[in-house]
Write a protein that holds these residues in place. Sequence first.
Motif, PDB file in Angstrom:
ATOM      1  N   GLU B  39      36.638   2.854   9.889  1.00  0.00           N
ATOM      2  CA  GLU B  39      37.869   2.468   9.222  1.00  0.00           C
ATOM      3  C   GLU B  39      38.916   3.576   9.385  1.00  0.00           C
ATOM      4  O   GLU B  39      38.611   4.653   9.897  1.00  0.00           O
ATOM      5  CB  GLU B  39      37.581   2.178   7.755  1.00  0.00           C
ATOM      6  CG  GLU B  39      36.578   1.040   7.614  1.00  0.00           C
ATOM      7  CD  GLU B  39      36.513   0.497   6.204  1.00  0.00           C
ATOM      8  OE1 GLU B  39      37.008  -0.612   5.991  1.00  0.00           O
ATOM      9  OE2 GLU B  39      35.975   1.173   5.322  1.00  0.00           O
ATOM     10  N   LEU B 200      35.415  -4.572  15.922  1.00  0.00           N
ATOM     11  CA  LEU B 200      34.035  -4.516  16.401  1.00  0.00           C
ATOM     12  C   LEU B 200      33.799  -5.468  17.562  1.00  0.00           C
ATOM     13  O   LEU B 200      33.028  -5.164  18.473  1.00  0.00           O
ATOM     14  CB  LEU B 200      33.073  -4.841  15.253  1.00  0.00           C
ATOM     15  CG  LEU B 200      33.120  -3.874  14.064  1.00  0.00           C
ATOM     16  CD1 LEU B 200      32.088  -4.266  13.019  1.00  0.00           C
ATOM     17  CD2 LEU B 200      32.886  -2.454  14.522  1.00  0.00           C
ATOM     18  N   LEU B 240      29.949  -2.910   7.101  1.00  0.00           N
ATOM     19  CA  LEU B 240      31.156  -2.952   7.928  1.00  0.00           C
ATOM     20  C   LEU B 240      31.114  -4.150   8.869  1.00  0.00           C
ATOM     21  O   LEU B 240      32.107  -4.861   9.042  1.00  0.00           O
ATOM     22  CB  LEU B 240      31.280  -1.651   8.730  1.00  0.00           C
ATOM     23  CG  LEU B 240      32.540  -1.490   9.574  1.00  0.00           C
ATOM     24  CD1 LEU B 240      33.744  -1.228   8.687  1.00  0.00           C
ATOM     25  CD2 LEU B 240      32.394  -0.367  10.583  1.00  0.00           C
ATOM     26  N   ALA B 243      31.668  -7.347   6.857  1.00  0.00           N
ATOM     27  CA  ALA B 243      33.052  -7.499   6.404  1.00  0.00           C
ATOM     28  C   ALA B 243      33.966  -7.878   7.568  1.00  0.00           C
ATOM     29  O   ALA B 243      34.917  -8.632   7.402  1.00  0.00           O
ATOM     30  CB  ALA B 243      33.547  -6.209   5.754  1.00  0.00           C
ATOM     31  N   SER B 244      33.669  -7.354   8.778  1.00  0.00           N
ATOM     32  CA  SER B 244      34.520  -7.657   9.924  1.00  0.00           C
ATOM     33  C   SER B 244      34.310  -9.070  10.422  1.00  0.00           C
ATOM     34  O   SER B 244      35.222  -9.713  10.906  1.00  0.00           O
ATOM     35  CB  SER B 244      34.220  -6.704  11.075  1.00  0.00           C
ATOM     36  OG  SER B 244      34.300  -5.397  10.637  1.00  0.00           O
ATOM     37  N   ALA B 245      33.049  -9.527  10.310  1.00  0.00           N
ATOM     38  CA  ALA B 245      32.716 -10.816  10.906  1.00  0.00           C
ATOM     39  C   ALA B 245      33.412 -11.949  10.183  1.00  0.00           C
ATOM     40  O   ALA B 245      33.891 -12.889  10.800  1.00  0.00           O
ATOM     41  CB  ALA B 245      31.213 -11.025  10.885  1.00  0.00           C
ATOM     42  N   SER B 246      33.503 -11.873   8.875  1.00  0.00           N
ATOM     43  CA  SER B 246      34.067 -13.022   8.193  1.00  0.00           C
ATOM     44  C   SER B 246      34.606 -12.637   6.833  1.00  0.00           C
ATOM     45  O   SER B 246      34.237 -11.630   6.252  1.00  0.00           O
ATOM     46  CB  SER B 246      32.997 -14.096   8.015  1.00  0.00           C
ATOM     47  OG  SER B 246      32.003 -13.623   7.134  1.00  0.00           O
ATOM     48  N   TYR B 247      35.480 -13.494   6.352  1.00  0.00           N
ATOM     49  CA  TYR B 247      35.965 -13.359   5.000  1.00  0.00           C
ATOM     50  C   TYR B 247      35.166 -14.327   4.146  1.00  0.00           C
ATOM     51  O   TYR B 247      35.149 -15.527   4.408  1.00  0.00           O
ATOM     52  CB  TYR B 247      37.452 -13.689   4.934  1.00  0.00           C
ATOM     53  CG  TYR B 247      37.899 -14.027   3.543  1.00  0.00           C
ATOM     54  CD1 TYR B 247      38.076 -13.013   2.611  1.00  0.00           C
ATOM     55  CD2 TYR B 247      38.079 -15.342   3.149  1.00  0.00           C
ATOM     56  CE1 TYR B 247      38.441 -13.317   1.325  1.00  0.00           C
ATOM     57  CE2 TYR B 247      38.452 -15.644   1.867  1.00  0.00           C
ATOM     58  CZ  TYR B 247      38.625 -14.628   0.949  1.00  0.00           C
ATOM     59  OH  TYR B 247      38.973 -14.937  -0.329  1.00  0.00           O
ATOM     60  N   GLN B 248      34.481 -13.805   3.149  1.00  0.00           N
ATOM     61  CA  GLN B 248      33.717 -14.671   2.251  1.00  0.00           C
ATOM     62  C   GLN B 248      34.415 -14.691   0.903  1.00  0.00           C
ATOM     63  O   GLN B 248      34.551 -13.652   0.273  1.00  0.00           O
ATOM     64  CB  GLN B 248      32.293 -14.142   2.068  1.00  0.00           C
ATOM     65  CG  GLN B 248      31.467 -14.097   3.327  1.00  0.00           C
ATOM     66  CD  GLN B 248      31.172 -15.472   3.891  1.00  0.00           C
ATOM     67  OE1 GLN B 248      31.293 -16.472   3.191  1.00  0.00           O
ATOM     68  NE2 GLN B 248      30.817 -15.540   5.154  1.00  0.00           N
ATOM     69  N   PRO B 249      34.836 -15.888   0.455  1.00  0.00           N
ATOM     70  CA  PRO B 249      35.457 -15.944  -0.870  1.00  0.00           C
ATOM     71  C   PRO B 249      34.483 -15.422  -1.923  1.00  0.00           C
ATOM     72  O   PRO B 249      33.293 -15.722  -1.863  1.00  0.00           O
ATOM     73  CB  PRO B 249      35.728 -17.427  -1.082  1.00  0.00           C
ATOM     74  CG  PRO B 249      35.577 -18.068   0.248  1.00  0.00           C
ATOM     75  CD  PRO B 249      34.733 -17.193   1.099  1.00  0.00           C
ATOM     76  N   ALA B 250      34.969 -14.619  -2.853  1.00  0.00           N
ATOM     77  CA  ALA B 250      34.093 -14.065  -3.883  1.00  0.00           C
ATOM     78  C   ALA B 250      33.717 -15.149  -4.887  1.00  0.00           C
ATOM     79  O   ALA B 250      34.503 -16.041  -5.157  1.00  0.00           O
ATOM     80  CB  ALA B 250      34.797 -12.926  -4.597  1.00  0.00           C
TER      81      ALA B 250
END
Lengths: 288, 250
Positions: B39, B200, B240, B243-250
């Motif tokens: 980062e 990545l 890391l 987190a880079s691969a996808s956005y997951q809604p919390a």
Amino acid sequence: MSPLLSLRNLRVSFPTRSGTFDAVRGVSFDLGRERLGVVGESGSGKSMTGRAILGLVRPPGRVSADRMELDGESILNLPERRMRQLRGARISMVMQDPKFSLNPVMTIGRQITEGYRLHSGQSAAAARQKALDMLEAVQIRDPERVFNAYPHEISGGMGQRVMIAMMLAPDPEILIADEPTSALDVSVRNEVLNIMDKLVRDRGMGLIFISHDLNLVGQFCDRVLIMYAGRVVEELPARELHNARHPYTRGLLDSLPRLDRPVGRLAVLQRQDSWRDAEITTPLPEGL
Amino acid sequence: MLTVRDLDVWFGHPPDRVDAVSAASFSVASGESFGLVGESGSGKSTILRAITGLIGTWSGTITVDGQPVTGQHRSKAFHKTVQMVFQDPYASLHPRHSVDRVLSETLHLQGMDQIDRRITALLDSVGLGRGFRFRYPHQLSGGQRQRVAIARALAAEPRLLLLDEPTSALDVSVQAEILNLLSDLRRERGLTYVMVSHDLAVVAHMCDRLAVMRAGRVIEEMPASALRAGTAVSDYARALIAASASYQPA
């Protein structure tokens, strides 16, 4: 249900020495209480569309449209006094880089309360409380410290959250976010997206999410518009993005390197002149 | 080709000293493509700048092609072996120098002959026609500028290219063109790459091996296949990658 924002045939043009340059050429869409993604490459007109909605296109740039309505009321080329009452209060914008969008010589607290007091007419004490609440809502752990800090004393991710707090304090109906996470690291990015997502759901806000990142928009938004050369060339539900049909959208998707799909060579986009003006196959609202 | 052992890089003096890189070690074989990911502020670009002598405050050992380098001074032979391509093609070209001047100046400095012929060859090799030779940076797109920056780096006929986020300022379709060009050049000329990126997927596409950095330290070294398969060992690297691969809604 009637849309929050309704746009028909939006055009933005700038006079240049070699004739008129059309940055936006007939964009139409309706925005409800949803997350609408607007994707395209540099120069596709996506940011200019956002700026036109907020009345931020400076002369000699010209904005025209058959319709530009907020809750059924025309906001096209309003006098600057009227527009200033709407901007910030009912439509807000979060810009790409907090480094350039926050005033460096004003504390965070003053910047948040300034806009809020202007639009709500609340007392200084109430505004301060509101600002602290907003900072907490965007998950800033130590709101008191950040309230009194200057922009250079906080990190980029925090700056972006401060911007979101500032824009959301007056409770706008529509938030336009122009590349809000491009300058952020992935871990912070996901945090900021979660905050925006929660606010859209809890407050029933409409969000226009402008981005060049197809994958992100596909995962984060409900619906996506793909822009090319000032026009929307395709519109589709975000989860259908990988089934996009327009060759431009397909080309963009294919040119991205992917972790799960190794390739020897990346596909290169072959631009077609016909994309600029060809009939658009995707149905637009009201069959336009 | 390149060995870095126990590299520390710092800025400022105590008590305000900032340690940008701490005890970083890795080595890159000839012909290999090695990635540095992490980062902002993890020290990945700082390592490249220490190697090329843009930062003098470092300790440890850096060996290029068997020759140790010291301090901030670099020999002529070093610049014939190592060249760097920077992130922002809008900032790394002189706005008032034409492409011809950028390249001929570099060729002169490198003591090359047949400058005219070499400029044409360089422009051809980066996919810019001869028509670009007398243009100025403002007459070029971002991708074309990055091609000029690559041509400038190639002018010295180096064997090791240090690539600092070479495509992060470009649109994805242009990124694909530049990455393809870099792959072709590596294959044709047997170049060695060290590539810094926060993306990545780009690193997995371009590199054989990579090091994950955090807060100035190399957390983990892995082959690109481990990055693709998600079989990183350390918790940080795994987080890391997720987190880079996808956005997951919390």
